[in-house]
Write a protein that holds these residues in place. Sequence first.
Motif, PDB file in Angstrom:
ATOM      1  N   SER A   1       3.942   0.106  11.063  1.00  0.00           N
ATOM      2  CA  SER A   1       3.144   0.918  10.149  1.00  0.00           C
ATOM      3  C   SER A   1       2.651   2.182  10.844  1.00  0.00           C
ATOM      4  O   SER A   1       2.465   2.204  12.068  1.00  0.00           O
ATOM      5  CB  SER A   1       1.932   0.120   9.656  1.00  0.00           C
TER       6      SER A   1
ATOM      7  N   VAL B   1      -8.647  -3.697   8.275  1.00  0.00           N
ATOM      8  CA  VAL B   1      -7.554  -2.744   8.134  1.00  0.00           C
ATOM      9  C   VAL B   1      -7.156  -2.660   6.657  1.00  0.00           C
ATOM     10  O   VAL B   1      -6.878  -3.683   6.033  1.00  0.00           O
ATOM     11  CB  VAL B   1      -6.322  -3.160   8.964  1.00  0.00           C
TER      12      VAL B   1
ATOM     13  N   PRO C   1       4.807   2.184   5.301  1.00  0.00           N
ATOM     14  CA  PRO C   1       3.564   1.402   5.351  1.00  0.00           C
ATOM     15  C   PRO C   1       2.494   2.138   6.158  1.00  0.00           C
ATOM     16  O   PRO C   1       2.755   2.653   7.249  1.00  0.00           O
ATOM     17  CB  PRO C   1       3.980   0.097   6.029  1.00  0.00           C
TER      18      PRO C   1
ATOM     19  N   ALA D   1      -1.538   1.911   7.663  1.00  0.00           N
ATOM     20  CA  ALA D   1      -2.676   1.048   7.996  1.00  0.00           C
ATOM     21  C   ALA D   1      -3.836   1.947   8.414  1.00  0.00           C
ATOM     22  O   ALA D   1      -3.694   2.771   9.323  1.00  0.00           O
ATOM     23  CB  ALA D   1      -2.319   0.082   9.121  1.00  0.00           C
TER      24      ALA D   1
ATOM     25  N   THR E   1      -4.369  -1.474   3.997  1.00  0.00           N
ATOM     26  CA  THR E   1      -2.926  -1.230   4.046  1.00  0.00           C
ATOM     27  C   THR E   1      -2.430  -0.749   2.692  1.00  0.00           C
ATOM     28  O   THR E   1      -2.933  -1.155   1.646  1.00  0.00           O
ATOM     29  CB  THR E   1      -2.172  -2.513   4.439  1.00  0.00           C
ATOM     30  N   ARG E   2      -1.459   0.143   2.752  1.00  0.00           N
ATOM     31  CA  ARG E   2      -0.796   0.621   1.539  1.00  0.00           C
ATOM     32  C   ARG E   2       0.547   1.217   1.925  1.00  0.00           C
ATOM     33  O   ARG E   2       0.861   1.368   3.112  1.00  0.00           O
ATOM     34  CB  ARG E   2      -1.647   1.663   0.812  1.00  0.00           C
ATOM     35  N   ARG E   3       1.326   1.587   0.924  1.00  0.00           N
ATOM     36  CA  ARG E   3       2.608   2.258   1.154  1.00  0.00           C
ATOM     37  C   ARG E   3       2.591   3.610   0.460  1.00  0.00           C
ATOM     38  O   ARG E   3       2.149   3.730  -0.678  1.00  0.00           O
ATOM     39  CB  ARG E   3       3.778   1.418   0.631  1.00  0.00           C
TER      40      ARG E   3
ATOM     41  N   LEU F   1       1.811  -5.282  11.910  1.00  0.00           N
ATOM     42  CA  LEU F   1       1.660  -3.859  11.596  1.00  0.00           C
ATOM     43  C   LEU F   1       2.341  -2.951  12.613  1.00  0.00           C
ATOM     44  O   LEU F   1       2.062  -1.752  12.647  1.00  0.00           O
ATOM     45  CB  LEU F   1       0.167  -3.505  11.513  1.00  0.00           C
TER      46      LEU F   1
END
Length: 300
Positions: free
Chosen positions: A73, A38, A47, A49, A40-42, A70
């Motif tokens: 997210s 996975v 958030p 995923a 992930t970032r913002r 998560l």
Amino acid sequence: MCDTPAPDAPPLQQSAEFAAALALCGQRAARLDDGTLVLTRRIGGLPIALLSRARLAPPTLPGLLARAGLRRSLILMNPDTPCPGLDRLGAVPLITPAHVAELDLTGDLMAGLQQKWRNRLRHARGQGLRVTQGPLPLDPAHWLLIAEAAQQRARGYRNWPIALTLAHARANPGAAQLFTAHQSGTPVAGLLILRHGTAASYHIGHSTPAGRAASAQTLLMWQAMTWLAAQGATRLDLGPVETEQTPGLTRFKLGTGARARPLGGTWAWWPPMGKTLRPLAWLDRRRMQQSWTDAPAPDY
């Protein structure tokens, strides 16, 4: 469960080799309890995923995401196979499924070639081409990487950034194999293959006008196919096939004997909303299912 049985080796985007390349680039990634990779970032504080080419079992997904922290997210999913069960979670389809070409490397490769592809291979062998092979040089100014970047700009498509391609080569010594065709000492075509487990993926291919006239890319692909088979690889992922936008490339890929199969489309799901958006998924269900059956024909 997803509808189509998946091959044993994971896709490149779910492989340990890809995870190592991401880590070298400083990209954040996590693993669910079932091994799914996975990213992930913002974005604007939200958030995100991303589960790319993941092999999903929809009934288990809520628990897997919750245990990975998560559950709040926005989940973007591009399953490796059709997964109609995602709509029952409340996931909404965003993009209908693409098809990828996959070549089984365990059989008689020559027997699997389409006749026109075989003719091009015969033509290439008579053009005096010299083929070299070895690990991709760790040089951001390598001619194939520069040519690929220019081709992306000209044709309006996106591939990996050069930095990520080099990171894959650096993190996985010998896994990024470069095949080059030379004519009178000058490179006229290049083919970059990425190994991952017992599978491999076509990553970059480029030919100059002289290379195209000599069918050099056909010769390089044949060299790559036979080398991979000799190394014990079982599958070559040739990437997306699209009969309307890239008919020539699609014919080239399917001419190897590869078979087109559907992916699972692109879905979005925000677990806090639960099944609230489920009716929207039902509205698009028929179009998604139609895409899962409309595979490109091998008309090379």
